[in-house]
Design a protein around this motif. Structure first.
Motif: not given
Length: 213
Positions: A100-110
């Motif tokens: 799914c290289e066309s999607v960038v995601a940024f994750e952080k707790a809560h």
């Protein structure tokens, strides 16, 4: 008798010589005492330069204070380069999902996951998607919100109270509520069990079911 006179004259001469030396020493002492002493100019006072204050680093804003607008979410703006978004995401983990290289995601707790799809391959932010597990404890407190206070984790009652005229889009892919501004930007809300689960900011009233296609 002659010897006594000679001794007497010797004593007188010695006494006279002693007196002369004594008077000369006193005169010298008085002359030294009376002579003015050259004054030594006081050394100039040295003032230590003030230490340069160390600048206090500015802590990045927490996502909980970001505002969801019709064309932006916090520092992320529609039309900006996706590559430049990284500089605004301190504390987040950047993820590109396999296949799914066309999607960038940024994750952080809560904090809701911030997804930026690039379905057209332009390298520009075409839409900003906030996705959250509504059962996650503390998620609502860490979520960005609209100016009226609606974010992931808000209830349907709160959504309708904030936007009495909000439109429900019952399209088959993903039913949602939507708001638009005069420029044609939209804020879209999908709900799960009457709780806001996803918020999308984009230039059309569509919520995609899939982002990897």
């Amino acid at each position: 008798m002659i010897a006594s006179s000679s001794r007497m004259r010797g004593l007188v001469l010695v006494a006279a010589a002693s007196a002369i030396l004594l008077l000369t020493g006193c005169a010298t002492a008085q002359t030294d005492a009376a002579a003015p002493r050259a004054s030594t100019p006081p050394s100039a006072a040295r003032v230590a330069p003030a230490p340069t204050p160390t600048p206090t680093p500015t802590a990045p804003e927490e996502p909980a204070v970001w505002t969801i607008g019709f064309a932006s979410v916090g520092p992320i703006t529609l039309g900006s380069e996706i590559a430049s978004v990284d500089r605004s995401m301190d504390g987040f983990t950047r993820a590109v999902y396999e296949g799914c290289e066309s999607v960038v995601a940024f994750e952080k707790a809560h904090v809701p996951t911030i997804v930026i799809p690039d379905r057209l391959g332009t390298g520009l932010v075409e839409q900003i998607v906030l996705m959250g597990n509504v059962d996650e404890l503390g998620l609502a407190e860490g979520a960005p919100r609209t100016a009226e206070g609606i974010g992931v984790g808000s209830s349907l009652t709160e959504l309708r109270a904030a936007y009495p005229d909000i439109e429900f889009q019952g399209d088959p892919p993903t039913p949602h509520y939507g708001l638009s501004d005069e420029a044609g930007h939209w804020i879209l809300f999908t709900l799960y069990e009457d709780v806001v689960q996803t918020i999308v900011v984009r230039d059309m009233p569509v919520v995609n079911r899939e982002y990897c296609s």
